[in-house]
Design a protein around this motif. Structure first.
Motif, PDB file in Angstrom:
ATOM      1  N   SER A 168      -7.388  -0.847  -7.039  1.00 44.15           N
ATOM      2  CA  SER A 168      -7.456   0.608  -7.222  1.00 44.15           C
ATOM      3  C   SER A 168      -7.582   0.964  -8.696  1.00 44.15           C
ATOM      4  N   ALA A 184      -0.291  -3.318   6.343  1.00 45.07           N
ATOM      5  CA  ALA A 184       0.428  -3.485   5.074  1.00 45.07           C
ATOM      6  C   ALA A 184       1.845  -3.965   5.338  1.00 45.07           C
ATOM      7  N   ALA A 211       0.829  -1.199   0.000  1.00 45.66           N
ATOM      8  CA  ALA A 211       0.000   0.000   0.000  1.00 45.66           C
ATOM      9  C   ALA A 211       0.864   1.250   0.000  1.00 45.66           C
ATOM     10  N   PHE A 228      -8.487   2.656   4.585  1.00 43.50           N
ATOM     11  CA  PHE A 228      -7.559   1.543   4.394  1.00 43.50           C
ATOM     12  C   PHE A 228      -7.539   0.639   5.621  1.00 43.50           C
ATOM     13  N   VAL A 275      -3.076   4.382  -1.410  1.00 42.20           N
ATOM     14  CA  VAL A 275      -3.482   5.063  -0.179  1.00 42.20           C
ATOM     15  C   VAL A 275      -2.757   6.404  -0.139  1.00 42.20           C
ATOM     16  N   VAL A 280      -2.597  -1.614  -3.151  1.00 41.12           N
ATOM     17  CA  VAL A 280      -3.679  -0.646  -2.955  1.00 41.12           C
ATOM     18  C   VAL A 280      -3.094   0.761  -2.861  1.00 41.12           C
ATOM     19  N   VAL A 291      -0.071   2.960   6.906  1.00 42.46           N
ATOM     20  CA  VAL A 291      -0.420   1.677   6.269  1.00 42.46           C
ATOM     21  C   VAL A 291       0.251   0.518   6.990  1.00 42.46           C
TER      22      VAL A 291
END
Length: 347
Positions: A274, A125, A102, A322, A302, A300, A120
């Motif tokens: 995403s 993450a 992320a 998130f 973020v 992802v 994250v």
């Protein structure tokens, strides 16, 4: 073709098989399991006699591989490829854990990268993503911070311990990016940039290979073959949505590609919800669908303030969103017999 050895083959017998194949002008790819070893033969198979191979000590059987991709095919490996990252190497992509990467689309500054990394990582993450070089449709759009961005990523890794994922766009950038990155990303627009694929194949850094905007599954696997053929076996395949006639989403996420790839190849499969959805509210449901379908990981986007992001803000999650996504991902992973382990939980 592949050569399946007998159980408990001696190192000397295996060496003789490899020498026999390479003497005929072919290259070999060896995959060792607990009981048997597979020797993949790459090149002009007409130069080898199947009868001659079966007469060699330690050969159980010889099997043809009809698919155009060889090393990427499941037949060429006795098990799934597991890619280890970090120091110590406690993050395994392709194992039981669903691993989440992320971070922002682009590295925009030092403070925002540190803030994002801390957020994250706390949410679960395991890797930090961020583009230092950015391919943009418009030549006037933000193109990334270049090496300054790579230096920021390296500083964040030094503080947090998170391995970093960043894109390489050009064969001339490979050496530079490899000197900073833990994982080199090949973007969708470069899936069939064969000189770039060959160049990253020569560098011993894991590669995250994104599916092209209109690429078929076979074309994705053939692109991976370019990297594998150069000796780099640490390749992750990334489904990020393909271009269709649908306009409600940025791309159309091909959920079926996940189980197809898991059946066809031993390489880990990552999903980018995403880019698939293109809108922040679509990221979580697409991510959960990907995990339920068998993805080995997610990547992802973020951002601390998505509305002010220099690229892809509309599909970037805020920190709180998130955190909620990670809680749901962990629940889905456990429901299908996998885990999504937080960094602090890794022994």
């Amino acid at each position: 073709m592949i050569i399946v050895t007998t159980a408990g083959i001696t190192p000397e017998a295996l060496d003789r098989i490899i020498e026999h194949v390479e003497a005929a002008g072919l290259r070999t790819h060896v995959s060792r399991g607990e009981q048997r070893t597979i020797v993949g033969c790459i090149g002009d198979e007409g130069a080898l006699s199947e009868h001659g191979l079966t007469q060699l000590d330690g050969v159980e059987r010889v099997m043809p591989v009809l698919k155009p991709y060889k090393i990427a095919s499941r037949e060429f490996s006795v098990g799934n490829t597991a890619i280890r990252l970090g120091d110590p190497a406690d993050t395994v992509i392709g194992g039981r854990d669903v691993v989440v990467m992320a971070g922002p689309c682009s590295v925009e500054g030092r403070e925002m990268m540190f803030d994002t990394a801390r957020a994250v990582q706390q949410a679960g993450a395991r890797l930090l993503r961020g583009g230092a070089f950015k391919p943009r449709s418009s030549p006037y759009a933000f193109q990334g911070m270049g090496e300054d961005g790579l230096k920021i990523l390296a500083d964040v890794r030094a503080e947090t311990g998170m391995p970093i994922v960043t894109e390489v766009m050009d064969p001339r950038q490979v050496e530079l990016v490899a000197s900073y990155a833990d994982v080199m990303q090949i973007g969708a627009r470069n899936m069939q940039n064969f000189p770039l694929l060959s160049e990253v194949g020569k560098v011993q850094r894991p590669v995250l290979l994104k599916r092209g905007l209109s690429g078929t599954i076979t074309e994705l696997l053939m692109a991976a073959e370019y990297v594998l053929a150069q000796g780099n076996g640490d390749v992750m395949l990334c489904e990020r949505g393909i271009r269709t006639y649908e306009t409600a989403t940025r791309n159309t996420m091909d959920v079926a590609a996940i189980p197809v790839l898991k059946r066809e190849t031993h390489l880990p499969v990552i999903v980018d919800p995403s880019h698939a959805g293109g809108r922040a509210h679509l990221v979580t449901p697409l991510a959960l669908a990907a995990v339920a379908a068998g993805a080995d990981g997610l990547i992802v986007e973020v951002h601390p303030d998505p509305k002010c992001a220099k690229s892809d803000g509309e599909q970037s999650l805020e920190f709180s969103a998130f955190t909620q996504l990670m809680q749901q991902v962990q629940a889905v992973a456990r429901a299908i017999g996998r885990e999504c382990t937080w960094p602090s939980e890794v022994s």
